[in-house]
Design a protein around this motif. Structure first.
Motif, mmCIF file in Angstrom:
data_model
loop_
_atom_site.group_PDB
_atom_site.id
_atom_site.type_symbol
_atom_site.label_atom_id
_atom_site.label_comp_id
_atom_site.label_asym_id
_atom_site.label_seq_id
_atom_site.Cartn_x
_atom_site.Cartn_y
_atom_site.Cartn_z
ATOM 1 N N VAL A 199 0.856 -1.186 0.000
ATOM 2 C CA VAL A 199 0.000 0.000 0.000
ATOM 3 C C VAL A 199 0.897 1.242 0.000
ATOM 4 C CG1 VAL A 199 -1.753 1.342 1.232
ATOM 5 C CG2 VAL A 199 -1.853 -1.162 1.259
ATOM 6 N N MET A 200 0.767 2.060 -1.045
ATOM 7 C CA MET A 200 1.495 3.335 -1.080
ATOM 8 C C MET A 200 0.667 4.346 -0.286
ATOM 9 S SD MET A 200 3.059 3.561 -4.959
ATOM 10 C CE MET A 200 1.532 3.200 -5.857
ATOM 11 N N LYS A 201 1.130 4.651 0.908
ATOM 12 C CA LYS A 201 0.394 5.494 1.847
ATOM 13 C C LYS A 201 -0.033 6.817 1.220
ATOM 14 C CE LYS A 201 1.069 7.914 6.213
ATOM 15 N NZ LYS A 201 2.052 8.201 7.275
ATOM 16 N N GLU A 202 0.878 7.468 0.522
ATOM 17 C CA GLU A 202 0.619 8.797 -0.016
ATOM 18 C C GLU A 202 -0.433 8.808 -1.123
ATOM 19 O OE1 GLU A 202 4.667 8.569 1.739
ATOM 20 O OE2 GLU A 202 3.531 7.330 0.358
ATOM 21 N N LEU A 203 -0.613 7.688 -1.808
ATOM 22 C CA LEU A 203 -1.497 7.640 -2.970
ATOM 23 C C LEU A 203 -2.717 6.733 -2.794
ATOM 24 C CD1 LEU A 203 1.336 7.314 -5.627
ATOM 25 C CD2 LEU A 203 0.063 9.387 -5.019
ATOM 26 N N ARG A 204 -2.716 5.903 -1.753
ATOM 27 C CA ARG A 204 -3.733 4.869 -1.537
ATOM 28 C C ARG A 204 -3.908 4.007 -2.788
ATOM 29 N NH1 ARG A 204 -8.666 2.634 -1.064
ATOM 30 N NH2 ARG A 204 -9.287 1.937 0.997
ATOM 31 N N LEU A 205 -2.774 3.699 -3.395
ATOM 32 C CA LEU A 205 -2.699 2.756 -4.511
ATOM 33 C C LEU A 205 -1.760 1.642 -4.103
ATOM 34 C CD1 LEU A 205 -2.181 5.258 -7.486
ATOM 35 C CD2 LEU A 205 -4.295 4.042 -6.898
ATOM 36 N N LEU A 206 -1.773 0.556 -4.859
ATOM 37 C CA LEU A 206 -0.855 -0.547 -4.592
ATOM 38 C C LEU A 206 0.400 -0.364 -5.428
ATOM 39 C CD1 LEU A 206 -3.302 -3.591 -4.549
ATOM 40 C CD2 LEU A 206 -2.644 -2.073 -2.667
ATOM 41 N N ALA A 207 1.550 -0.631 -4.825
ATOM 42 C CA ALA A 207 2.830 -0.529 -5.525
ATOM 43 C C ALA A 207 2.970 -1.708 -6.489
ATOM 44 C CB ALA A 207 3.980 -0.543 -4.523
ATOM 45 N N ARG A 208 3.517 -1.428 -7.657
ATOM 46 C CA ARG A 208 3.727 -2.476 -8.651
ATOM 47 C C ARG A 208 4.627 -3.559 -8.051
ATOM 48 N NH1 ARG A 208 2.411 -1.846 -13.397
ATOM 49 N NH2 ARG A 208 2.741 0.398 -13.396
ATOM 50 N N SER A 209 4.146 -4.789 -8.125
ATOM 51 C CA SER A 209 4.881 -5.908 -7.554
ATOM 52 C C SER A 209 4.353 -7.206 -8.146
ATOM 53 C CB SER A 209 4.748 -5.919 -6.028
ATOM 54 O OG SER A 209 3.399 -5.753 -5.628
ATOM 55 N N VAL A 210 5.110 -8.262 -7.932
ATOM 56 C CA VAL A 210 4.714 -9.586 -8.418
ATOM 57 C C VAL A 210 5.101 -10.608 -7.358
ATOM 58 C CG1 VAL A 210 4.977 -11.331 -10.213
ATOM 59 C CG2 VAL A 210 5.165 -8.911 -10.813
ATOM 60 N N PHE A 211 4.165 -11.497 -7.069
ATOM 61 C CA PHE A 211 4.418 -12.600 -6.148
ATOM 62 C C PHE A 211 4.024 -13.894 -6.840
ATOM 63 C CE2 PHE A 211 3.336 -8.790 -3.841
ATOM 64 C CZ PHE A 211 4.383 -8.682 -2.946
ATOM 65 N N VAL A 212 4.832 -14.918 -6.680
ATOM 66 C CA VAL A 212 4.465 -16.241 -7.172
ATOM 67 C C VAL A 212 4.349 -17.130 -5.947
ATOM 68 C CG1 VAL A 212 5.089 -18.211 -8.617
ATOM 69 C CG2 VAL A 212 5.637 -15.878 -9.386
ATOM 70 N N VAL A 213 3.181 -17.761 -5.815
ATOM 71 C CA VAL A 213 2.885 -18.630 -4.681
ATOM 72 C C VAL A 213 2.721 -20.037 -5.227
ATOM 73 C CG1 VAL A 213 1.254 -19.090 -2.805
ATOM 74 C CG2 VAL A 213 1.724 -16.711 -3.505
ATOM 75 N N ASP A 214 3.466 -20.992 -4.665
ATOM 76 C CA ASP A 214 3.355 -22.363 -5.163
ATOM 77 C C ASP A 214 2.064 -23.017 -4.685
ATOM 78 O OD1 ASP A 214 3.823 -23.301 -2.523
ATOM 79 O OD2 ASP A 214 5.862 -23.977 -2.970
ATOM 80 N N ALA A 215 1.802 -24.218 -5.175
ATOM 81 C CA ALA A 215 0.543 -24.905 -4.869
ATOM 82 C C ALA A 215 0.393 -25.195 -3.377
ATOM 83 C CB ALA A 215 0.446 -26.197 -5.682
ATOM 84 N N ALA A 216 1.508 -25.235 -2.654
ATOM 85 C CA ALA A 216 1.465 -25.488 -1.211
ATOM 86 C C ALA A 216 1.297 -24.209 -0.396
ATOM 87 C CB ALA A 216 2.740 -26.217 -0.782
ATOM 88 N N GLY A 217 1.297 -23.045 -1.055
ATOM 89 C CA GLY A 217 1.065 -21.794 -0.346
ATOM 90 C C GLY A 217 2.317 -21.047 0.064
ATOM 91 N N LYS A 218 3.473 -21.430 -0.470
ATOM 92 C CA LYS A 218 4.724 -20.761 -0.131
ATOM 93 C C LYS A 218 5.105 -19.762 -1.231
ATOM 94 C CE LYS A 218 8.630 -22.999 -0.216
ATOM 95 N NZ LYS A 218 9.747 -23.901 0.082
ATOM 96 N N ILE A 219 5.615 -18.615 -0.830
ATOM 97 C CA ILE A 219 6.071 -17.617 -1.794
ATOM 98 C C ILE A 219 7.403 -18.079 -2.384
ATOM 99 C CG2 ILE A 219 6.850 -15.231 -2.119
ATOM 100 C CD1 ILE A 219 4.861 -14.438 0.121
ATOM 101 N N VAL A 220 7.439 -18.229 -3.706
ATOM 102 C CA VAL A 220 8.664 -18.669 -4.384
ATOM 103 C C VAL A 220 9.284 -17.539 -5.211
ATOM 104 C CG1 VAL A 220 8.010 -21.116 -4.378
ATOM 105 C CG2 VAL A 220 7.361 -19.670 -6.331
ATOM 106 N N HIS A 221 8.589 -16.426 -5.314
ATOM 107 C CA HIS A 221 9.104 -15.237 -6.009
ATOM 108 C C HIS A 221 8.403 -14.020 -5.429
ATOM 109 C CE1 HIS A 221 10.500 -12.656 -9.311
ATOM 110 N NE2 HIS A 221 9.272 -12.183 -9.356
#
Length: 165
Positions: free
Chosen positions: A120-142
């Motif tokens: 959350v970008m506090k100043e803009l109330r927008l989300l910061a550009r980002s990427v997450f990859v979550v495996d089938a077991a629920g762990k963040i791998v990227h």
């Protein structure tokens, strides 16, 4: 905490920064039909979570299209595009772009996703550009927090992480 700028100006990210190896935190967002959706709704699949400030801008539009095109050939993988755009605007964008299978999710209501992932970008109330990859077991791998909000993420690295997951 990750340092991020938006149009060259430093922004404050609110929430919990996530790292590779963390168990992906759950969240509740709204789909285009105003129905609540959680991360667990996609359990058992690899999830590419593509986070954009606003879907109706050029880089965000390109990011959404690219991840969906790249992931279409991956088995057991779903792409979730999250922004604070209203569900109505997301639905209109998808229709205008002719993208029926894109899963857009709105975090506008209570920033559940943004706070859980520290975007959350506090100043803009927008989300910061980002990427997450979550495996089938629920762990963040990227996890990538793009350092300048108007730049593209590292598509290749994210897709490679999804292929390996």
């Amino acid at each position: 905490m990750t340092n991020v700028t938006f149009k060259g100006n430093a922004v404050t990210l609110l929430g919990n920064e996530q790292k590779v190896g963390d168990i992906a935190p759950d969240f509740t967002v709204l789909n285009r039909d105003l129905e609540p959706v959680t991360l667990h709704d996609f359990d058992g699949s690899v999830r590419i979570i593509s986070v954009v400030p606003s879907i109706d801008t050029s880089v965000c539009s390109q990011q959404t299209r690219r991840f969906n095109e790249e992931a279409s050939g991956l088995e057991n993988t779903v792409v979730l595009t999250v922004s604070v755009d209203l569900p109505f605007a997301q639905k209109k964008w998808c229709a205008a772009e002719g993208l029926e299978n894109v899963i857009t999710l709105s975090d506008h209501r209570d920033l559940s996703f943004g706070k859980a992932y520290g975007v959350v970008m506090k100043e803009l109330r927008l989300l910061a550009r980002s990427v997450f990859v979550v495996d089938a077991a629920g762990k963040i791998v990227h996890a990538e927090y793009v350092s300048e909000g108007t730049n593209h993420p590292d598509y290749e690295k994210a897709i490679e992480s999804a292929k390996k997951a």
